[in-house]
Write a protein that holds these residues in place. Structure first.
Motif, mmCIF file in Angstrom:
data_model
loop_
_atom_site.group_PDB
_atom_site.id
_atom_site.type_symbol
_atom_site.label_atom_id
_atom_site.label_comp_id
_atom_site.label_asym_id
_atom_site.label_seq_id
_atom_site.Cartn_x
_atom_site.Cartn_y
_atom_site.Cartn_z
ATOM 1 N N SER A 2 24.108 24.246 -0.800
ATOM 2 C CA SER A 2 25.849 24.263 -0.880
ATOM 3 C C SER A 2 26.305 23.155 0.213
ATOM 4 C CB SER A 2 26.060 25.504 -0.054
ATOM 5 O OG SER A 2 25.347 25.600 1.240
ATOM 6 N N GLY A 3 25.350 22.116 0.664
ATOM 7 C CA GLY A 3 25.755 21.283 1.727
ATOM 8 C C GLY A 3 26.289 19.922 1.111
ATOM 9 N N ARG A 4 26.312 18.939 1.980
ATOM 10 C CA ARG A 4 27.108 17.767 1.468
ATOM 11 C C ARG A 4 25.809 17.030 0.644
ATOM 12 N NH1 ARG A 4 28.957 15.059 6.905
ATOM 13 N NH2 ARG A 4 27.414 15.645 7.704
ATOM 14 N N THR A 5 24.778 16.917 1.159
ATOM 15 C CA THR A 5 23.678 16.109 0.378
ATOM 16 C C THR A 5 23.194 16.798 -0.563
ATOM 17 O OG1 THR A 5 21.819 16.400 1.905
ATOM 18 C CG2 THR A 5 23.158 14.523 2.403
ATOM 19 N N ASP A 43 15.608 30.982 4.102
ATOM 20 C CA ASP A 43 16.159 30.639 5.737
ATOM 21 C C ASP A 43 15.087 29.657 6.394
ATOM 22 O OD1 ASP A 43 17.093 30.496 8.169
ATOM 23 O OD2 ASP A 43 17.650 32.732 8.308
ATOM 24 N N TRP A 44 15.534 28.433 6.768
ATOM 25 C CA TRP A 44 14.765 27.466 7.460
ATOM 26 C C TRP A 44 14.265 28.165 8.589
ATOM 27 C CZ3 TRP A 44 12.512 23.109 6.821
ATOM 28 C CH2 TRP A 44 13.141 22.247 5.667
ATOM 29 N N LEU A 84 15.129 14.016 3.672
ATOM 30 C CA LEU A 84 16.326 13.164 4.177
ATOM 31 C C LEU A 84 16.170 12.890 5.581
ATOM 32 C CD1 LEU A 84 19.097 11.898 3.473
ATOM 33 C CD2 LEU A 84 20.062 13.781 4.210
ATOM 34 N N ASN A 107 31.263 11.613 6.057
ATOM 35 C CA ASN A 107 31.466 11.904 7.497
ATOM 36 C C ASN A 107 33.039 11.941 7.811
ATOM 37 O OD1 ASN A 107 28.750 12.713 8.137
ATOM 38 N ND2 ASN A 107 28.283 10.496 8.932
ATOM 39 N N VAL A 111 16.062 18.873 3.383
ATOM 40 C CA VAL A 111 17.007 18.528 4.268
ATOM 41 C C VAL A 111 17.242 19.655 5.223
ATOM 42 C CG1 VAL A 111 19.077 19.288 2.979
ATOM 43 C CG2 VAL A 111 19.513 17.667 4.655
ATOM 44 N N HIS A 112 17.108 19.336 6.414
ATOM 45 C CA HIS A 112 17.249 20.242 7.649
ATOM 46 C C HIS A 112 18.605 20.401 7.929
ATOM 47 C CE1 HIS A 112 16.381 22.564 11.171
ATOM 48 N NE2 HIS A 112 15.108 22.903 10.423
ATOM 49 N N GLY A 149 19.377 23.205 1.414
ATOM 50 C CA GLY A 149 20.937 22.701 1.620
ATOM 51 C C GLY A 149 21.960 22.530 0.311
ATOM 52 N N PHE A 190 26.837 8.467 6.469
ATOM 53 C CA PHE A 190 27.462 8.940 5.397
ATOM 54 C C PHE A 190 29.069 8.419 5.274
ATOM 55 C CE2 PHE A 190 24.860 13.313 5.565
ATOM 56 C CZ PHE A 190 23.739 12.410 5.144
ATOM 57 N N VAL A 208 17.954 15.851 11.703
ATOM 58 C CA VAL A 208 16.560 15.565 11.417
ATOM 59 C C VAL A 208 15.678 15.272 12.434
ATOM 60 C CG1 VAL A 208 16.995 13.141 10.863
ATOM 61 C CG2 VAL A 208 14.929 14.329 9.662
ATOM 62 N N ARG A 256 20.289 30.053 2.095
ATOM 63 C CA ARG A 256 20.401 31.548 2.636
ATOM 64 C C ARG A 256 20.691 32.363 1.949
ATOM 65 N NH1 ARG A 256 22.622 29.947 8.596
ATOM 66 N NH2 ARG A 256 23.983 28.928 7.202
ATOM 67 N N ALA A 291 19.979 21.262 11.036
ATOM 68 C CA ALA A 291 20.100 20.730 12.256
ATOM 69 C C ALA A 291 19.707 19.011 11.783
ATOM 70 C CB ALA A 291 19.221 21.215 13.307
HETATM 71 N N1 LIG Z 1 25.716 12.761 8.843
HETATM 72 C C1 LIG Z 1 25.058 11.370 8.521
HETATM 73 O O1 LIG Z 1 25.763 10.562 8.526
HETATM 74 C C2 LIG Z 1 23.486 11.444 8.334
HETATM 75 C C3 LIG Z 1 22.744 10.333 7.876
HETATM 76 C C4 LIG Z 1 21.441 10.302 7.788
HETATM 77 C C5 LIG Z 1 20.637 11.619 7.824
HETATM 78 N N2 LIG Z 1 21.542 12.631 7.958
HETATM 79 C C6 LIG Z 1 20.844 14.067 8.217
HETATM 80 O O2 LIG Z 1 21.645 14.899 7.229
HETATM 81 C C7 LIG Z 1 21.109 16.126 7.582
HETATM 82 C C8 LIG Z 1 22.371 17.064 7.159
HETATM 83 O O3 LIG Z 1 22.578 17.039 5.916
HETATM 84 P P1 LIG Z 1 23.976 17.760 5.201
HETATM 85 O O4 LIG Z 1 25.167 16.842 5.569
HETATM 86 O O5 LIG Z 1 23.623 17.759 3.596
HETATM 87 O O6 LIG Z 1 24.124 19.090 5.565
HETATM 88 P P2 LIG Z 1 25.302 19.936 5.682
HETATM 89 O O7 LIG Z 1 26.171 19.636 4.681
HETATM 90 O O8 LIG Z 1 25.671 20.499 7.011
HETATM 91 O O9 LIG Z 1 24.674 21.172 4.853
HETATM 92 C C9 LIG Z 1 23.700 21.970 5.661
HETATM 93 C C10 LIG Z 1 22.977 23.009 4.443
HETATM 94 O O10 LIG Z 1 22.075 23.671 5.041
HETATM 95 C C11 LIG Z 1 22.189 25.150 4.920
HETATM 96 N N3 LIG Z 1 21.614 25.838 5.719
HETATM 97 C C12 LIG Z 1 22.242 26.050 7.151
HETATM 98 N N4 LIG Z 1 21.377 26.728 8.025
HETATM 99 C C13 LIG Z 1 20.412 26.998 7.054
HETATM 100 C C14 LIG Z 1 19.258 27.818 7.097
HETATM 101 N N5 LIG Z 1 18.949 28.620 8.529
HETATM 102 N N6 LIG Z 1 18.520 28.085 6.352
HETATM 103 C C15 LIG Z 1 18.465 27.501 5.098
HETATM 104 N N7 LIG Z 1 19.820 26.795 4.836
HETATM 105 C C16 LIG Z 1 20.626 26.381 5.943
HETATM 106 C C17 LIG Z 1 23.792 25.072 4.382
HETATM 107 O O11 LIG Z 1 23.804 26.266 3.403
HETATM 108 P P3 LIG Z 1 24.411 27.772 3.801
HETATM 109 O O12 LIG Z 1 25.536 27.538 5.029
HETATM 110 O O13 LIG Z 1 25.022 27.939 2.608
HETATM 111 O O14 LIG Z 1 23.056 28.533 4.050
HETATM 112 C C18 LIG Z 1 24.094 23.773 3.798
HETATM 113 O O15 LIG Z 1 23.882 23.825 2.430
HETATM 114 C C19 LIG Z 1 20.672 16.335 9.085
HETATM 115 O O16 LIG Z 1 19.257 16.440 8.813
HETATM 116 C C20 LIG Z 1 20.928 14.792 9.245
HETATM 117 O O17 LIG Z 1 19.816 14.392 10.241
HETATM 118 C C21 LIG Z 1 23.123 12.680 8.499
#
Ligand SMILES: NC(=O)c1ccc[n+]([C@@H]2O[C@H](COP(=O)([O-])OP(=O)(O)OC[C@H]3O[C@@H](n4cnc5c(N)ncnc54)[C@H](OP(=O)(O)O)[C@@H]3O)[C@@H](O)[C@H]2O)c1
Length: 287
Positions: free
Chosen positions: A24-27, A52-53, A104, A137, A72-73, A22, A134, A77, A47, A75
């Motif tokens: 390129s994502g938030r965490t 790819d997960w 995470l 968010n 970090v998945h 992840g 977070f 967790v 990706r 979808a």
């Molecule tokens: N929101 C909250 O307050 C909170 C609190 C505690 C825990 N969490 C957990 O945080 C997690 C989400 O983390 P985040 O916010 O960092 O995620 P995010 O910002 O949505 O980023 C998701 C990342 O996963 C990558 N991705 C998407 N599909 C993929 C695939 N099939 N294979 C490989 N990489 C893939 C995306 O990259 P690309 O699109 O560039 O491939 C992106 O870098 C969840 O598991 C959630 O349960 C969230």
């Protein structure tokens, strides 16, 4: 700590390569930056880089030769299928010699427990980082457009307070766990911000910092689920998210924990500082 030990620690960290999912994502983005700042080599499992997960045959090339990985998945967790994917990835990693794995997870989310258990059962030197909601968010992700464009955040959080955590603190804790397996392997680390705030209180802080009349409207989880369906979220996902929000926001998480202070030796960042920085950057400006 003796001089010799310190030299050893420094050399080990400098030689480490960590896989960051992840990235390129938030965490993941913040974990990658914090790891680089700590002198680690970072390998993005994205990706774009062929990881790819959803396809376990793409994992080994990214994992091979690394020392540790941040998982970090994408979808939730606790979403259906996440435990299986994390378990399988962790087993592959262990087979390839990548034993130090940091997952995470979410604080108070019962649905995430099977995913945590799948990591533990893999034989890895595991650490679970259970994060509070977070702060980001409110600045990145699906809720932001609503706040920015409609001036209203609609969410099923009632008046329940939450210790919102700044993702930079989560990233620093993850890097500490990745680099200090001796201290953190086999542990669950709970990270929160320094104080409780309701969602209404959070939006009020953003309104004050931006000078905009932003509001929060609490809705029942069931009504929120119907709204999600209206936004095109598939029924199974909408049902799952509604259930998770109801679990997380039933008051069980309405307390602050000392994780950031104990692990990083400093206070967690405050929500007000986060809001000030994002307001200055124009995050909530209507377009
Ligand atoms: N929101 C909250 O307050 C909170 C609190 C505690 C825990 N969490 C957990 O945080 C997690 C989400 O983390 P985040 O916010 O960092 O995620 P995010 O910002 O949505 O980023 C998701 C990342 O996963 C990558 N991705 C998407 N599909 C993929 C695939 N099939 N294979 C490989 N990489 C893939 C995306 O990259 P690309 O699109 O560039 O491939 C992106 O870098 C969840 O598991 C959630 O349960 C969230």
């Amino acid at each position: 700590m003796t001089q010799d030990t310190r030299t050893q620690d420094t050399r080990n960290t400098a030689d480490m390569t960590v896989v960051v999912t992840g990235a390129s994502g938030r965490t993941g983005g913040r974990v990658a930056r914090a790891a680089q700042a700590a002198g680690l080599g970072v390998r993005a499992a994205s990706r774009a880089a062929g990881f790819d997960w959803a396809d376990s045959t793409t994992w080994a090339d990214t994992l091979r030769g690394a020392d540790a990985a941040y998982l970090v998945h994408p979808a939730d967790v606790g979403a259906p299928g996440t435990a299986e994917a994390v378990g399988e990835l962790a087993r592959q990693a262990v087979r390839l010699g990548v034993r130090r794995l940091v997952l995470l997870s979410a604080r108070g989310e019962d649905q995430a427990l099977p995913t945590e258990e799948a990591l533990r059962a893999s034989g890895a030197d595991w650490t679970v980082v259970r994060s509070a909601w977070f702060a980001q968010n409110f600045s990145e992700g699906p809720l932001v457009a609503e706040l920015r464009e409609r001036g209203e955040l609609v969410f099923p959080a009632g008046e329940v307070p939450e210790p919102f955590v700044d993702l930079r603190d989560v990233a620093d804790v993850v890097v500490a766990a990745l680099t200090d397996g001796e201290r953190y392997a086999g542990r669950v680390l709970s990270v929160t911000g320094p104080r409780l705030l309701t969602f209404g209180g959070a939006v009020a802080e953003i309104a004050a910092a931006t000078g905009r009349g932003l509001t929060y409207r609490a809705v029942a989880p069931r009504d929120y689920g119907e709204a999600l369906l209206g936004f095109g979220v598939p029924p199974e996902e909408a049902g799952f998210l509604t259930e998770v929000f109801a679990t997380l926001l039933d008051g069980r998480n309405a307390h602050v924990e000392a994780g950031v202070r104990e692990i990083l030796g400093r206070e967690p960042r405050d929500f007000t500082d986060f809001v000030r920085e994002e307001a200055a950057a124009g995050t909530w400006k209507a377009e």
